[in-house]
Write a protein that holds these residues in place. Structure first.
Motif, PDB file in Angstrom:
ATOM      1  N   ALA A 117       2.163 -10.701  -5.707  1.00  0.00           N
ATOM      2  CA  ALA A 117       1.235 -11.760  -5.302  1.00  0.00           C
ATOM      3  C   ALA A 117       0.914 -12.664  -6.486  1.00  0.00           C
ATOM      4  O   ALA A 117       0.637 -12.194  -7.583  1.00  0.00           O
ATOM      5  N   ASP A 118       0.955 -13.967  -6.239  1.00  0.00           N
ATOM      6  CA  ASP A 118       0.504 -14.887  -7.281  1.00  0.00           C
ATOM      7  C   ASP A 118      -1.009 -15.016  -7.176  1.00  0.00           C
ATOM      8  O   ASP A 118      -1.650 -14.445  -6.299  1.00  0.00           O
ATOM      9  N   GLY A 119      -1.596 -15.757  -8.073  1.00  0.00           N
ATOM     10  CA  GLY A 119      -3.055 -15.861  -8.134  1.00  0.00           C
ATOM     11  C   GLY A 119      -3.704 -16.482  -6.915  1.00  0.00           C
ATOM     12  O   GLY A 119      -4.895 -16.325  -6.716  1.00  0.00           O
ATOM     13  N   GLY A 120      -2.927 -17.182  -6.078  1.00  0.00           N
ATOM     14  CA  GLY A 120      -3.516 -17.846  -4.930  1.00  0.00           C
ATOM     15  C   GLY A 120      -3.487 -17.035  -3.647  1.00  0.00           C
ATOM     16  O   GLY A 120      -4.089 -17.410  -2.657  1.00  0.00           O
ATOM     17  N   LYS A 121      -2.786 -15.898  -3.654  1.00  0.00           N
ATOM     18  CA  LYS A 121      -2.636 -15.117  -2.426  1.00  0.00           C
ATOM     19  C   LYS A 121      -3.877 -14.263  -2.174  1.00  0.00           C
ATOM     20  O   LYS A 121      -4.353 -13.563  -3.051  1.00  0.00           O
ATOM     21  N   ILE A 122      -4.377 -14.330  -0.943  1.00  0.00           N
ATOM     22  CA  ILE A 122      -5.539 -13.534  -0.540  1.00  0.00           C
ATOM     23  C   ILE A 122      -5.045 -12.152  -0.112  1.00  0.00           C
ATOM     24  O   ILE A 122      -4.170 -12.035   0.734  1.00  0.00           O
ATOM     25  N   LEU A 123      -5.614 -11.119  -0.707  1.00  0.00           N
ATOM     26  CA  LEU A 123      -5.255  -9.739  -0.392  1.00  0.00           C
ATOM     27  C   LEU A 123      -6.457  -9.038   0.229  1.00  0.00           C
ATOM     28  O   LEU A 123      -7.601  -9.351  -0.097  1.00  0.00           O
ATOM     29  N   HIS A 124      -6.194  -8.080   1.093  1.00  0.00           N
ATOM     30  CA  HIS A 124      -7.257  -7.369   1.807  1.00  0.00           C
ATOM     31  C   HIS A 124      -7.533  -6.033   1.131  1.00  0.00           C
ATOM     32  O   HIS A 124      -6.616  -5.360   0.673  1.00  0.00           O
ATOM     33  N   TRP A 125      -8.819  -5.631   1.083  1.00  0.00           N
ATOM     34  CA  TRP A 125      -9.204  -4.312   0.571  1.00  0.00           C
ATOM     35  C   TRP A 125     -10.170  -3.665   1.554  1.00  0.00           C
ATOM     36  O   TRP A 125     -10.791  -4.325   2.363  1.00  0.00           O
ATOM     37  N   GLU A 126     -10.249  -2.334   1.467  1.00  0.00           N
ATOM     38  CA  GLU A 126     -11.156  -1.551   2.303  1.00  0.00           C
ATOM     39  C   GLU A 126     -11.696  -0.409   1.455  1.00  0.00           C
ATOM     40  O   GLU A 126     -10.949   0.239   0.729  1.00  0.00           O
TER      41      GLU A 126
END
Length: 97
Positions: free
Chosen positions: A57-66
């Motif tokens: 992932a580059d710095g602009g990609k939104i990633l999900h966490w739980e």
């Protein structure tokens, strides 16, 4: 290794946690930088990576966490950088599971 993320969003369920082992969730805030360590047993023995570390992932990609302990405490973050030598502060430090 560790990965720094900037918290983009989080559910209101994090703030309402007050059980002793989940109280840390109350301190999560949008816009804060968090540091997440990749350690065994979460580390894949073949790739030496943790699932969800944002490797590609580059710095602009939104990633999900739980959050472990309350699946309703979840949100999104953006990867800032990976650190080969962990220097996570005591506050806002987590581990991949």
């Amino acid at each position: 290794y560790c990965v720094e993320f900037k918290t983009e969003s989080l559910s209101h369920h994090c703030a309402s946690e007050n059980r002793p082992y989940t109280r840390w969730m109350q301190y999560l805030r949008e816009g804060h930088t968090v540091c997440v360590a990749c350690q065994p047993p979460a580390m894949n023995t073949d790739t030496h990576r943790c699932s969800g570390d944002g490797h590609n992932a580059d710095g602009g990609k939104i990633l999900h966490w739980e959050a472990v302990g309350n699946s309703q405490c979840q949100g999104t973050w953006k990867k800032i950088r990976q650190l080969e030598h962990c220097s996570c502060p005591l506050v806002h430090s987590f581990i991949f599971t």
